[in-house]
Scaffold this active site. Structure first.
Site, PDB file in Angstrom:
ATOM      1  N   GLY A  72     -14.280  -9.937   1.153  1.00  0.00           N
ATOM      2  CA  GLY A  72     -14.965 -11.067   1.791  1.00  0.00           C
ATOM      3  C   GLY A  72     -14.366 -12.423   1.497  1.00  0.00           C
ATOM      4  O   GLY A  72     -14.930 -13.437   1.906  1.00  0.00           O
ATOM      5  N   SER A 109       0.826  -1.211   0.000  1.00  0.00           N
ATOM      6  CA  SER A 109       0.000   0.000   0.000  1.00  0.00           C
ATOM      7  C   SER A 109       0.856   1.256   0.000  1.00  0.00           C
ATOM      8  O   SER A 109       1.927   1.294   0.617  1.00  0.00           O
ATOM      9  CB  SER A 109      -0.889  -0.007   1.241  1.00  0.00           C
ATOM     10  OG  SER A 109      -1.447   1.270   1.468  1.00  0.00           O
ATOM     11  N   HIS A 122     -13.342  -1.794  -1.738  1.00  0.00           N
ATOM     12  CA  HIS A 122     -12.460  -1.356  -0.652  1.00  0.00           C
ATOM     13  C   HIS A 122     -12.858  -2.054   0.660  1.00  0.00           C
ATOM     14  O   HIS A 122     -12.781  -1.483   1.741  1.00  0.00           O
ATOM     15  CB  HIS A 122     -12.557   0.164  -0.511  1.00  0.00           C
ATOM     16  CG  HIS A 122     -11.253   0.857  -0.226  1.00  0.00           C
ATOM     17  ND1 HIS A 122     -10.582   1.619  -1.151  1.00  0.00           N
ATOM     18  CD2 HIS A 122     -10.504   0.931   0.902  1.00  0.00           C
ATOM     19  CE1 HIS A 122      -9.487   2.136  -0.618  1.00  0.00           C
ATOM     20  NE2 HIS A 122      -9.416   1.724   0.634  1.00  0.00           N
ATOM     21  N   LYS A 138      -7.997  -0.480  -9.529  1.00  0.00           N
ATOM     22  CA  LYS A 138      -8.678  -1.118  -8.372  1.00  0.00           C
ATOM     23  C   LYS A 138      -9.886  -0.282  -7.944  1.00  0.00           C
ATOM     24  O   LYS A 138      -9.749   0.912  -7.674  1.00  0.00           O
ATOM     25  CB  LYS A 138      -7.696  -1.237  -7.206  1.00  0.00           C
ATOM     26  CG  LYS A 138      -8.315  -1.795  -5.920  1.00  0.00           C
ATOM     27  CD  LYS A 138      -7.250  -2.058  -4.863  1.00  0.00           C
ATOM     28  CE  LYS A 138      -7.799  -2.722  -3.626  1.00  0.00           C
ATOM     29  NZ  LYS A 138      -8.298  -1.784  -2.619  1.00  0.00           N
ATOM     30  N   THR A 195      -5.706   2.814  -7.134  1.00  0.00           N
ATOM     31  CA  THR A 195      -6.998   2.766  -6.444  1.00  0.00           C
ATOM     32  C   THR A 195      -7.846   3.963  -6.851  1.00  0.00           C
ATOM     33  O   THR A 195      -7.431   5.111  -6.690  1.00  0.00           O
ATOM     34  CB  THR A 195      -6.771   2.752  -4.921  1.00  0.00           C
ATOM     35  OG1 THR A 195      -6.025   1.568  -4.606  1.00  0.00           O
ATOM     36  CG2 THR A 195      -8.085   2.733  -4.153  1.00  0.00           C
ATOM     37  N   TYR A 218      -2.060   5.556  -4.518  1.00  0.00           N
ATOM     38  CA  TYR A 218      -3.053   6.619  -4.412  1.00  0.00           C
ATOM     39  C   TYR A 218      -2.508   7.792  -5.211  1.00  0.00           C
ATOM     40  O   TYR A 218      -1.311   8.112  -5.114  1.00  0.00           O
ATOM     41  CB  TYR A 218      -3.249   7.040  -2.951  1.00  0.00           C
ATOM     42  CG  TYR A 218      -4.166   6.126  -2.159  1.00  0.00           C
ATOM     43  CD1 TYR A 218      -5.463   5.868  -2.579  1.00  0.00           C
ATOM     44  CD2 TYR A 218      -3.744   5.552  -0.968  1.00  0.00           C
ATOM     45  CE1 TYR A 218      -6.315   5.044  -1.849  1.00  0.00           C
ATOM     46  CE2 TYR A 218      -4.585   4.727  -0.223  1.00  0.00           C
ATOM     47  CZ  TYR A 218      -5.868   4.480  -0.680  1.00  0.00           C
ATOM     48  OH  TYR A 218      -6.702   3.665   0.043  1.00  0.00           O
TER      49      TYR A 218
HETATM   50  C1  LIG Z   1      -7.239  -1.694   7.445  1.00  0.00           C
HETATM   51  C2  LIG Z   1      -7.424  -1.584   5.959  1.00  0.00           C
HETATM   52  C3  LIG Z   1      -6.618  -0.708   5.240  1.00  0.00           C
HETATM   53  C4  LIG Z   1      -6.771  -0.602   3.860  1.00  0.00           C
HETATM   54  N1  LIG Z   1      -5.916   0.221   3.171  1.00  0.00           N
HETATM   55  C5  LIG Z   1      -6.004   0.258   1.816  1.00  0.00           C
HETATM   56  C6  LIG Z   1      -5.077   1.033   1.077  1.00  0.00           C
HETATM   57  O1  LIG Z   1      -4.168   1.651   1.630  1.00  0.00           O
HETATM   58  N2  LIG Z   1      -5.219   1.064  -0.275  1.00  0.00           N
HETATM   59  C7  LIG Z   1      -6.210   0.370  -0.938  1.00  0.00           C
HETATM   60  O2  LIG Z   1      -6.311   0.426  -2.162  1.00  0.00           O
HETATM   61  N3  LIG Z   1      -7.086  -0.393  -0.244  1.00  0.00           N
HETATM   62  C8  LIG Z   1      -7.004  -0.472   1.097  1.00  0.00           C
HETATM   63  N4  LIG Z   1      -7.868  -1.271   1.792  1.00  0.00           N
HETATM   64  C9  LIG Z   1      -8.841  -2.115   1.042  1.00  0.00           C
HETATM   65  C10 LIG Z   1      -8.219  -3.477   0.689  1.00  0.00           C
HETATM   66  O3  LIG Z   1      -7.253  -3.351  -0.327  1.00  0.00           O
HETATM   67  C11 LIG Z   1      -9.264  -4.474   0.161  1.00  0.00           C
HETATM   68  O4  LIG Z   1      -9.975  -3.877  -0.904  1.00  0.00           O
HETATM   69  C12 LIG Z   1     -10.237  -4.995   1.203  1.00  0.00           C
HETATM   70  O5  LIG Z   1      -9.652  -5.072   2.478  1.00  0.00           O
HETATM   71  C13 LIG Z   1     -10.719  -6.373   0.762  1.00  0.00           C
HETATM   72  O6  LIG Z   1     -11.730  -6.854   1.574  1.00  0.00           O
HETATM   73  P1  LIG Z   1     -11.484  -7.907   2.776  1.00  0.00           P
HETATM   74  O7  LIG Z   1     -10.809  -7.147   3.868  1.00  0.00           O
HETATM   75  O8  LIG Z   1     -12.886  -8.299   3.102  1.00  0.00           O
HETATM   76  O9  LIG Z   1     -10.654  -9.056   2.273  1.00  0.00           O
HETATM   77  C14 LIG Z   1      -7.762  -1.379   3.189  1.00  0.00           C
HETATM   78  C15 LIG Z   1      -8.556  -2.260   3.915  1.00  0.00           C
HETATM   79  C16 LIG Z   1      -8.392  -2.378   5.282  1.00  0.00           C
HETATM   80  C17 LIG Z   1      -9.251  -3.370   6.029  1.00  0.00           C
END
Ligand SMILES: Cc1cc2nc3c(=O)[nH]c(=O)nc-3n(C[C@H](O)[C@H](O)[C@H](O)COP(=O)(O)O)c2cc1C
Length: 360
Positions: free
Chosen positions: A288, A107, A255, A231, A156, A130
């Site tokens: 999920g 990330s 997300h 994404k 993203t 980002y």
């Molecule tokens: C704590 C946390 C931080 C996240 N940070 C980012 C990020 O920095 N950039 C991004 O594109 N998505 C981010 N996401 C989204 C994840 O890439 C992803 O889309 C999502 O967690 C997938 O779902 P899941 O947690 O149910 O597996 C974040 C998700 C969580 C839970």
């Protein structure tokens, strides 16, 4: 590990107790968390129609994505601030993912620099970008990711502004009081504004992130030379448009339910995106994905890779070993599912294996 899979919450992780506001930051979604819940219920509603009398004495879970081989079609999704979970932060999650032979998406908001992460990540390593209002910041991040050997950019696009995360507001949570987004140190924006209302991340996005990004900017991002994966796609028309713009991959995601509540569950968005992409580029999905059957279902519905977000964070409380064990368990579950589905290789995971209940 079984608890992590079944219970699906940091509250069940066996590592030292974490602050409840960190648990909420990881586990939570936007608004009333409808999308967060439905990402899961979509997978829960999947029913298989397995083939029998197929030779499954040898099962091959391996696959190739953008020219790089992985042990299974599973990636660690990009999530920020891993040092909230473990002192080694992204070094632990990237090393654990590499041990399991899987792909890692670092990330922008990492708490370890992208250059250090690259020293422990496996060959399938992508950088999540980002886009900053300040084009020089965005461009420099891409240049650094390229120099560090990342093989794709994951841009993203579902976060022009931050979703309304009620748990973080309630907890007045500011992750950069605890960790720094060190990739952004050179540009003086590695800390969130001093905001005790819990809206610090939201204010940061308003100040720093380019909410004016459009499809026309993809050409600029592609011009740096790394394959670009977009994404946050949920619609067929967006999927077709980004393919026309020359991207190398389409990533279906909401997300993890953290942006627009009521966004359709990822698994339900997947088939229409797959149809629109029509094999031009690989489709990645997250949201999920919790067990091997979920991965099999995502692949059967046309995903080239299923990415896993929160479970890797829950497992990270056990360091690199915790992450490697968890992801290896996931690969083992996929292997067993494939044997029982009569699909000995990934490309034999086909839509006829799925009999979904109607979406809720
Ligand atoms: C704590 C946390 C931080 C996240 N940070 C980012 C990020 O920095 N950039 C991004 O594109 N998505 C981010 N996401 C989204 C994840 O890439 C992803 O889309 C999502 O967690 C997938 O779902 P899941 O947690 O149910 O597996 C974040 C998700 C969580 C839970």
């Amino acid at each position: 590990v079984t608890n992590l899979v079944n219970e699906g919450s940091l509250a069940t992780a066996s590592a030292p107790p974490l602050d409840s506001s960190i648990k909420d930051f990881v586990d939570g979604g936007a608004e009333y968390e409808r999308t967060l819940r439905e990402n899961r219920s979509a997978f829960e509603d999947i029913r298989f129609s397995p083939r029998v009398l197929v030779d499954v004495s040898v099962i091959d879970t391996s696959t190739t994505i953008l020219g790089v081989g992985v042990a299974a079609p599973i990636f660690t999704a990009p999530t920020g601030s891993h040092r909230l979970l473990h002192p080694q932060g992204e070094l632990a999650t990237a090393a654990g993912t590499a041990t399991a032979g899987l792909g890692y998406i670092a990330s922008t908001a990492s708490s370890i620099s992208l250059e250090e992460i690259a020293t422990v990540a496996g060959p399938a390593r992508w950088f999540q970008l980002y886009c900053f209002r300040e084009r020089d910041v965005t461009g420099d991040l891409v240049r650094r990711a390229t120099a560090a050997g990342y093989t794709a950019l994951v841009v993203t696009v579902d976060a022009p502004v931050l979703g309304l995360r009620l748990r973080d507001l309630h907890n007045q949570f500011n992750p950069t009081e605890l960790v720094r987004w060190v990739n952004l140190d050179p540009y003086g924006v590695s800390r969130l504004p001093d905001d005790t209302s819990g809206a610090a991340i939201s204010r940061y996005f308003v100040d720093q992130i380019d909410a004016s990004l459009t499809i026309d900017d993809l050409a600029w991002l592609c011009s740096f030379g790394l394959p670009v994966i977009v994404k946050g796609i949920n619609r067929a028309d967006d999927a077709a448009a980004v393919c026309d713009a020359g991207v190398a991959g389409v990533y279906v995601s909401n997300h993890g339910g953290r942006q627009l509540d009521r966004t359709v569950a990822s698994l339900h968005a997947l088939p229409r995106v797959v149809e629109a992409v029509a094999g031009r580029v690989p489709v990645i999905v997250d949201g999920g994905v919790r067990d091997g059957g979920d991965v099999a279902a995502a692949c059967a519905l046309g995903a080239a890779v299923a990415a896993v977000g929160r479970p890797v964070l829950w497992a990270a409380t056990g360091g690199a070993t915790g992450v490697a064990d968890h992801l290896s368990e996931l690969c083992g579950q996929l292997r067993r599912s494939m044997a029982l589905l009569g699909a000995p290789s990934i490309n034999e995971l086909t839509p006829d294996l799925i009999m979904s209940k109607e979406p809720r």
